[in-house]
Scaffold this motif. Structure first.
Motif, short mmCIF file in Angstrom:
data_model
loop_
_atom_site.label_atom_id
_atom_site.label_comp_id
_atom_site.label_asym_id
_atom_site.label_seq_id
_atom_site.Cartn_x
_atom_site.Cartn_y
_atom_site.Cartn_z
N THR A 48 36.67 48.80 32.62
CA THR A 48 36.40 48.04 31.40
C THR A 48 36.17 49.01 30.25
O THR A 48 35.84 50.18 30.46
N THR B 279 33.28 47.97 40.40
CA THR B 279 34.54 48.62 40.05
C THR B 279 34.60 50.02 40.63
O THR B 279 33.59 50.71 40.75
N GLN C 270 32.41 50.68 29.98
CA GLN C 270 31.77 51.46 31.03
C GLN C 270 31.26 52.82 30.59
O GLN C 270 30.69 53.56 31.39
N LEU D 102 30.55 43.97 31.80
CA LEU D 102 31.46 44.74 30.94
C LEU D 102 30.89 46.14 30.70
O LEU D 102 31.59 47.15 30.82
N THR E 266 38.91 46.63 40.22
CA THR E 266 37.77 45.74 40.43
C THR E 266 37.73 45.36 41.91
O THR E 266 38.64 44.67 42.40
N THR F 171 30.06 42.82 38.86
CA THR F 171 31.48 43.15 38.89
C THR F 171 31.59 44.60 39.34
O THR F 171 31.37 45.53 38.57
#
Length: 561
Positions: free
Chosen positions: A269, A342, A272, A227, A347, A340
């Protein structure tokens, strides 16, 4: 007296108003269980110094030291930026000054002025990068005749980082291990590395323990890895600061964007911002110029033949950096991107992590911060490549030739143009920061001044805020009052504390309503709990009264006039 800075400041006041304890960084009265200056982000190094000064009457407990700390961070950022550029071969004073300003005004550093004072110590990253590139006793900071491997300096930098913030300690340690591996592989040192490892293993965990890294009962790992990550566009994305402020309810009338020249991209998110590493339009301009220059010179050298390729300024423009340094900064950057991956609002990849790995990653859940070393390395490499090109002779020409002089002036003009572009790009942000520090941010709390409070806290030295919200608004003023008058304040919004769920907070409020009042406690009823508290039937020895807009429930002897 607002948001995160309130936690840092009030934690430092609790710490300095208590007697010395063991470990020295421990805070006993801020929360249900002990915490430390590590988990209030009160900068252990500065907190220790302020408490020592306070013990001899020089630095009162209510004085804040964060302004001086922020000033020192900017000054040291410039100093170590110059050292880093020198380690990359930059010699001209004008280039060192111009290059240092890029680092002093770096957006990733300025972002932390919003309330992450400990994380403004980016100079530690620059110091580690400079030390990792030092190849001579003079570059390493030693007088001539001393060994080139500066193991004492590495221990000192790591120790300071441990006493500032764990994320910075991780970055400095990674860079130090990369430099040590390179020195070992090249045969520059051998036994000195073993000595450094032994001293580090003995000293650094001890310092962490003294600062209070292992105080408290909360979990050291927390959710959020992935996140609070870095977006793949972070270097070119100034981020939509107005949208971020609205999302986090931090709007101010003077809010401004990080760039007036480049458009902001969407984030994948809400967390970020932790991986924010926008380099600025001026630095991006210099990167393009450096790549064009090196490409041009490499092309010229190729056309002239093998001998020219070996001696061309294009081949020498980029400083040769140890592979380990690239590996260390690259690994940290990969951790910043997280599992994750991005790109803007998209994503691209989500890699599931085993529970054990996820728990380890949760220790440094705000992994986006780990992009700083690679960011600063690329910035320094860009500036150094241009500055070195201005210092190099042209192929087949004397260094003092007119053509070489013209080239040096042209490159100097490019650097100055880049710096001007950088400052113009952020001009709106300068205005916002000036307004913020002159007027104060929205939601700033004002201290409680009713003269009855000291007597009440002397009789009942525990202040508890009853709320059904996590980190309820309005806790700052009562907590500061408790800190200054030797009382306990609960609950405390500290890092890695055991967090109560909404159901648990509601259950606690219901327990009070049914008569579970603790003796010697001033209960402050938060607006979120007023509806529940209206159901309470107070015992005859309890009373409720409103003071400075706060509902106080306590034993009658606590608040008798």
């Amino acid at each position: 007296m607002h948001g995160d800075p309130a936690q840092h400041y009030i934690g430092s006041v609790f710490y300095r108003s208590e007697a010395w304890a063991w470990p020295p960084g421990k805070i006993s009265r801020f929360g249900d269980t002990p915490t430390s200056v590590v988990f209030t982000d009160s900068i252990p190094l500065a907190a220790f110094a302020a408490k020592l000064l306070g013990s001899v009457g020089i630095w009162p407990a209510h004085w804040q030291y964060f302004g001086l700390w922020m000033l020192a961070c900017h000054g040291l950022q410039g100093w170590f930026a110059a050292r880093l550029l020198q380690a990359m071969g930059v010699q001209a004073g004008w280039a060192l000054v111009c290059g240092s300003i890029f680092f002093i005004a770096a957006p990733p550093l300025l972002l932390r002025a919003y309330g992450h004072e400990a994380l403004m110590a980016h100079f530690l990253v620059l110091a580690a990068l400079a030390l990792g590139l030092a190849r001579t006793p003079a570059q390493a900071g030693y007088p001539q005749g001393r060994p080139a491997w500066p193991w004492r300096a590495w221990i000192m930098y790591c120790a300071v980082a441990v006493l500032v913030h764990p994320y910075l300690a991780l970055m400095v340690a990674m860079l130090g291990m990369a430099a040590a591996a390179h020195a070992w592989r090249t045969g520059a040192v051998s036994m000195r590395l073993l000595l450094q490892a032994a001293v580090a293993a003995a000293v650094l965990p001890g310092l962490a323990a003294l600062a209070g890294y292992w105080v408290g009962q909360g979990e050291r790992s927390a959710a959020g890895f992935g996140l609070y990550s870095a977006n793949l566009l972070t270097w070119i994305d100034p981020m939509n600061w107005r949208a971020f402020s609205e999302q986090h309810q931090r709007m101010a009338p003077y809010i401004a964007e990080w760039s007036t020249l480049l458009p902001a991209q969407q984030q994948a998110t809400a967390g970020q911002y932790e991986g924010f590493a926008y380099m600025g339009a001026g630095m991006l301009l210099l990167m393009a110029a450096a790549l064009c220059w090196v490409g041009w010179q490499a092309g010229v050298g190729w056309l002239r033949g093998a001998q020219a390729r070996a001696t061309s300024s294009g081949a020498q423009a980029f400083p040769a950096l140890p592979v380990g340094l690239w590996v260390a900064t690259g690994v940290l950057a990969l951790a910043a991107v997280s599992s994750t991956v991005t790109l803007g609002a998209n994503t691209l990849l989500r890699v599931p992590l085993p529970d054990t790995v996820a728990a380890l990653a949760g220790v440094f859940r705000a992994s986006g911060r780990l992009v700083w070393p690679l960011t600063y390395l690329v910035m320094a490499l860009t500036i150094a490549s241009l500055a070195r090109a201005a210092q190099m002779p042209l192929h087949g020409a004397l260094p003092a030739s007119r053509k070489a002089t013209r080239r040096a002036l042209a490159i100097a003009a490019v650097l100055l143009l880049g710096l001007a572009t950088q400052l113009i790009d952020a001009q709106a942000k300068w205005g916002e920061l000036r307004a913020r520090f002159r007027l104060g941010p929205p939601g700033m709390a004002t201290p409680l001044v009713d003269p009855q409070w000291p007597a009440w806290l002397a009789r009942c030295p525990h202040m508890h805020m009853v709320s059904v919200q996590h980190d309820p608004a309005g806790w700052e003023a009562p907590a500061l009052l408790a800190a200054l008058h030797g009382a306990r304040f609960t609950p405390a919004p500290t890092a890695r504390a055991a967090v109560m769920t909404a159901e648990q907070r509601r259950a606690l409020a219901m327990q009070l309503i049914r008569g579970g009042w603790a003796p010697g406690t001033l209960y402050l009823v938060h607006p979120s709990a007023l509806g529940l508290m209206q159901q309470a039937r107070l015992p005859v020895y309890m009373q409720a009264r409103q003071v400075e807009g706060l509902w106080v429930v306590s034993e009658r002897h606590c608040t008798d006039r």
